[in-house]
Design a protein around this motif. Sequence first.
Motif, PDB file in Angstrom:
ATOM      1  N   ASP A   1       0.857  -1.188   0.000  1.00 51.98           N
ATOM      2  CA  ASP A   1       0.000   0.000   0.000  1.00 51.98           C
ATOM      3  C   ASP A   1       0.898   1.245   0.000  1.00 51.98           C
TER       4      ASP A   1
ATOM      5  N   ASN B   1       5.371   7.054   2.385  1.00 47.26           N
ATOM      6  CA  ASN B   1       5.368   5.795   3.118  1.00 47.26           C
ATOM      7  C   ASN B   1       4.839   4.658   2.252  1.00 47.26           C
TER       8      ASN B   1
ATOM      9  N   LYS C   1       3.526   0.701   2.919  1.00 43.66           N
ATOM     10  CA  LYS C   1       3.144  -0.283   3.933  1.00 43.66           C
ATOM     11  C   LYS C   1       3.192  -1.691   3.340  1.00 43.66           C
ATOM     12  N   LEU C   2       3.812  -2.595   4.091  1.00 36.00           N
ATOM     13  CA  LEU C   2       3.902  -4.003   3.693  1.00 36.00           C
ATOM     14  C   LEU C   2       3.161  -4.836   4.739  1.00 36.00           C
ATOM     15  N   LYS C   3       2.135  -5.526   4.298  1.00 42.77           N
ATOM     16  CA  LYS C   3       1.338  -6.365   5.201  1.00 42.77           C
ATOM     17  C   LYS C   3       1.550  -7.829   4.857  1.00 42.77           C
TER      18      LYS C   3
ATOM     19  N   ILE D   1       8.832  -9.722   8.614  1.00 47.42           N
ATOM     20  CA  ILE D   1       7.472  -9.365   8.999  1.00 47.42           C
ATOM     21  C   ILE D   1       6.795 -10.604   9.586  1.00 47.42           C
TER      22      ILE D   1
ATOM     23  N   THR E   1       2.149  -5.758   9.978  1.00 49.38           N
ATOM     24  CA  THR E   1       2.365  -4.757   8.928  1.00 49.38           C
ATOM     25  C   THR E   1       3.582  -3.905   9.279  1.00 49.38           C
ATOM     26  N   VAL E   2       4.397  -3.614   8.279  1.00 50.75           N
ATOM     27  CA  VAL E   2       5.586  -2.781   8.448  1.00 50.75           C
ATOM     28  C   VAL E   2       5.457  -1.556   7.549  1.00 50.75           C
ATOM     29  N   THR E   3       5.807  -0.393   8.091  1.00 51.55           N
ATOM     30  CA  THR E   3       5.771   0.848   7.317  1.00 51.55           C
ATOM     31  C   THR E   3       7.189   1.225   6.897  1.00 51.55           C
TER      32      THR E   3
ATOM     33  N   SER F   1       9.650   3.991   5.153  1.00 52.12           N
ATOM     34  CA  SER F   1       9.781   5.413   4.809  1.00 52.12           C
ATOM     35  C   SER F   1      10.747   5.552   3.644  1.00 52.12           C
TER      36      SER F   1
END
Length: 264
Positions: free
Chosen positions: A11, A29, A31-33, A61, A66-68, A70
Amino acid sequence: MSKLEQILVLDPPSDLRFKGPFTEVITTNLKLKNPSDRRVCFKVKTTAPRRYCVRPNSGIIDAGATVTISVMLQPFDYDPNEKSKHKFMVQSIFAPPNESELDAMWKDAKPDDLMDSKLRCVFDLPPENDRVNDVEGSTDVAAPVQNSSKAAPVQNSSKAVDVPVAKAAAKTVSASLDDSEMKKLSEECRRLQADMGKLTEENRQLKDDGVRMRRAAQHSDHMTSNQTGSSSSMMQHTAAASLPSLIVVIAAIFIGFFMGKFIL
């Protein structure tokens, strides 16, 4: 064997958008889920590593987490006519049981075991450029309506020229600033070269003065040694010259002494 589909949910899924102005660091940003029930390792790569800073650029992960990420775009001179060719790729692979083997895992991973997703970078125009584009668009739409009047084409052409003229003026100002900076740098270089020449000349004069002083000292020592030698030789000559006279006097005394004895 077909390539595995990306297990992570991204995302945004396909575009990384950066909004100007680009005179400072712009951060967006990603996002990896991880929707699976297994831990997944990820790594973020880019085609322009010097233009971006990614934190974190790799990691693990947990299941359902979820990891954000930057993604920081470094400042640069934005050209709206230049299309961005920068791309990012998110690679993932199921984590091994032993986390200490991550480096070896990425190194020895087979292409069929890797899952990846690609994203392209999109640079949004700064607000000033957006307003200019809106003015140009409204002018273009209004022009056909006013074609019935004779003054309309003149107004339309003048508005269409405003933006290029402004850009040309900006380039002229930038060029003049560059010329002034170059002149200042040239004058500074000439001043430094003149100072270096003066220092070199002073250094040479100091060396010459030192050589003359050493020669004068050597000449003075030589004259002193010559004077000492000449004085000692004169004393030796005087002593040698007075020696026969002394012998004559002593002989005369003895002769007088003996003659006195015989006479008496």
